[in-house]
Design an enzyme around this catalytic site. Structure first.
Site, PDB file in Angstrom:
ATOM      1  N   ASP A  16       1.733 -11.294  19.401  1.00  0.00           N
ATOM      2  CA  ASP A  16       2.310 -11.584  20.714  1.00  0.00           C
ATOM      3  C   ASP A  16       1.686 -10.704  21.792  1.00  0.00           C
ATOM      4  O   ASP A  16       1.358  -9.538  21.539  1.00  0.00           O
ATOM      5  CB  ASP A  16       3.835 -11.348  20.643  1.00  0.00           C
ATOM      6  N   ARG A  20       0.065 -11.525  28.495  1.00  0.00           N
ATOM      7  CA  ARG A  20       0.347 -10.332  29.310  1.00  0.00           C
ATOM      8  C   ARG A  20      -0.867  -9.415  29.397  1.00  0.00           C
ATOM      9  O   ARG A  20      -1.154  -8.829  30.438  1.00  0.00           O
ATOM     10  CB  ARG A  20       1.556  -9.563  28.742  1.00  0.00           C
ATOM     11  N   TRP A  21      -1.584  -9.315  28.300  1.00  0.00           N
ATOM     12  CA  TRP A  21      -2.792  -8.464  28.306  1.00  0.00           C
ATOM     13  C   TRP A  21      -3.786  -9.004  29.333  1.00  0.00           C
ATOM     14  O   TRP A  21      -4.356  -8.237  30.124  1.00  0.00           O
ATOM     15  CB  TRP A  21      -3.423  -8.460  26.904  1.00  0.00           C
ATOM     16  N   ARG A  29      -5.617 -16.485  31.010  1.00  0.00           N
ATOM     17  CA  ARG A  29      -4.923 -16.349  29.720  1.00  0.00           C
ATOM     18  C   ARG A  29      -5.862 -16.558  28.532  1.00  0.00           C
ATOM     19  O   ARG A  29      -5.733 -15.880  27.503  1.00  0.00           O
ATOM     20  CB  ARG A  29      -3.749 -17.331  29.644  1.00  0.00           C
ATOM     21  N   HIS A  33      -6.519 -14.604  24.727  1.00  0.00           N
ATOM     22  CA  HIS A  33      -6.592 -15.145  23.363  1.00  0.00           C
ATOM     23  C   HIS A  33      -7.919 -14.755  22.715  1.00  0.00           C
ATOM     24  O   HIS A  33      -7.977 -14.460  21.531  1.00  0.00           O
ATOM     25  CB  HIS A  33      -6.424 -16.662  23.385  1.00  0.00           C
ATOM     26  N   ARG A  67       2.478 -25.729  26.109  1.00  0.00           N
ATOM     27  CA  ARG A  67       1.719 -24.947  27.105  1.00  0.00           C
ATOM     28  C   ARG A  67       0.769 -25.878  27.873  1.00  0.00           C
ATOM     29  O   ARG A  67       0.478 -26.988  27.405  1.00  0.00           O
ATOM     30  CB  ARG A  67       0.932 -23.840  26.398  1.00  0.00           C
ATOM     31  N   LEU A 127      -8.340 -11.523  -0.889  1.00  0.00           N
ATOM     32  CA  LEU A 127      -7.296 -11.619   0.134  1.00  0.00           C
ATOM     33  C   LEU A 127      -7.136 -13.088   0.489  1.00  0.00           C
ATOM     34  O   LEU A 127      -8.130 -13.803   0.617  1.00  0.00           O
ATOM     35  CB  LEU A 127      -7.720 -10.824   1.385  1.00  0.00           C
ATOM     36  N   ARG A 184       5.595  -7.593  14.481  1.00  0.00           N
ATOM     37  CA  ARG A 184       5.480  -8.312  15.757  1.00  0.00           C
ATOM     38  C   ARG A 184       4.972  -7.337  16.799  1.00  0.00           C
ATOM     39  O   ARG A 184       5.470  -6.212  16.908  1.00  0.00           O
ATOM     40  CB  ARG A 184       6.819  -8.895  16.198  1.00  0.00           C
ATOM     41  N   GLU A 203      10.669  -6.376   5.492  1.00  0.00           N
ATOM     42  CA  GLU A 203      10.879  -5.248   6.411  1.00  0.00           C
ATOM     43  C   GLU A 203      10.186  -5.611   7.720  1.00  0.00           C
ATOM     44  O   GLU A 203       9.053  -6.098   7.709  1.00  0.00           O
ATOM     45  CB  GLU A 203      10.243  -3.971   5.842  1.00  0.00           C
TER      46      GLU A 203
END
Ligand code: FPP
Length: 236
Positions: A16, A20-21, A29, A33, A67, A127, A184, A203
């Site tokens: 998230d 804003r970054w 925007r 991303h 969006r 992985l 998050r 957790e």
């Protein structure tokens, strides 16, 4: 510092703060991303280094279709470019790619690129990188319920067969263990329709950085935090 014992088997991340970054840097925007894709590389490298076996990333939610079209297209294009440019690294790093979500809603080209990388990396085993794309947990649970109901109706399943274990087998994540650690970024304390069933005992670690600022060290820190917790799974 290296982390040895008690490494979470499965880390899930709600990435998230790209928007804003970008805003903070006076950028569109889509640039946020793009910077976020760099953090995805960092997260994969950190998981490889620690020996995490599953990394699930919330890359595009069911709600993200709402969006502006330009942002959706930019994200789809970014995803295609990321997958194309990352394929050789995934092979070298022995990373298998999977995707969960309503994948038939993705543009044909994005879907084709995704399917190609999934097929090429299918034998990799160090992985598993799971991209949640056009993903919504309530949609996933509703789809699973429909499949189970159809099987009860046809007689393939009996009502008494339905249990949490059976239900899990009908989710997109049927072959993926539940997340141990949910991260998050951007300081928000919400789950946002992500893996609602699967995070029952995960957790949670909230990181006060925007996703494009997230680096390998932040993932190591989150795992250290996880290691300090004492998981009881409802017991004592
Ligand atoms: C949330 O930030 C992020 C997204 C909706 C998309 C996540 C995508 C990436 C990190 C890049 C591409 C992914 C891959 C796998 C290459 P936001 O836009 O909601 O941020 P905001 O809340 O600050 O507006």
């Amino acid at each position: 510092m290296k982390l040895h014992n008690d490494i979470p088997q499965h880390v899930a991340i709600i990435m998230d703060g790209n928007g804003r970054w970008a805003k903070n840097h006076g950028l569109p925007r889509a640039q946020g991303h793009r910077a976020g894709a760099e953090s995805v590389r960092e997260a994969i490298d950190a998981c490889k280094e620690m020996g995490v076996q599953y990394l699930t990333l919330y890359a595009f939610s069911s709600e993200n279709w709402n969006r502006p079209e330009a942002e959706v297209s930019a994200l789809m294009l970014l995803l295609e470019k990321f997958l194309e440019s990352k394929l050789s690294d995934l092979m070298r790093q022995d990373v298998r790619l999977l995707a969960i979500g309503q994948l038939d809603r993705l543009p044909a080209k994005t879907r084709a690129t995704l399917d190609r990388v999934i097929a090429k990396t299918a034998e990799n085993a160090s992985l598993t990188l799971v991209l949640a794309l056009s993903y919504g947990s309530r949609e996933e649970i509703a789809e699973a319920t429909k499949k189970i109901a159809a099987e009860v109706k046809s007689g393939a399943l009996d009502l008494t067969d339905i249990s949490p274990q059976l239900f899990s087998r009908y989710l997109y994540t049927a072959d993926i263990p539940d997340p141990d650690l949910l991260i998050r970024t951007s300081g928000e304390m919400r789950v946002s329709n992500f893996l609602l069933w699967q995070i029952s005992y995960a957790e949670m670690v909230i990181v006060n950085k925007l996703w494009p600022e997230f680096r390998q060290g932040d993932l190591f820190d989150a795992v250290r935090e996880y290691q300090k917790r004492h998981r009881r799974f409802g017991g004592v």
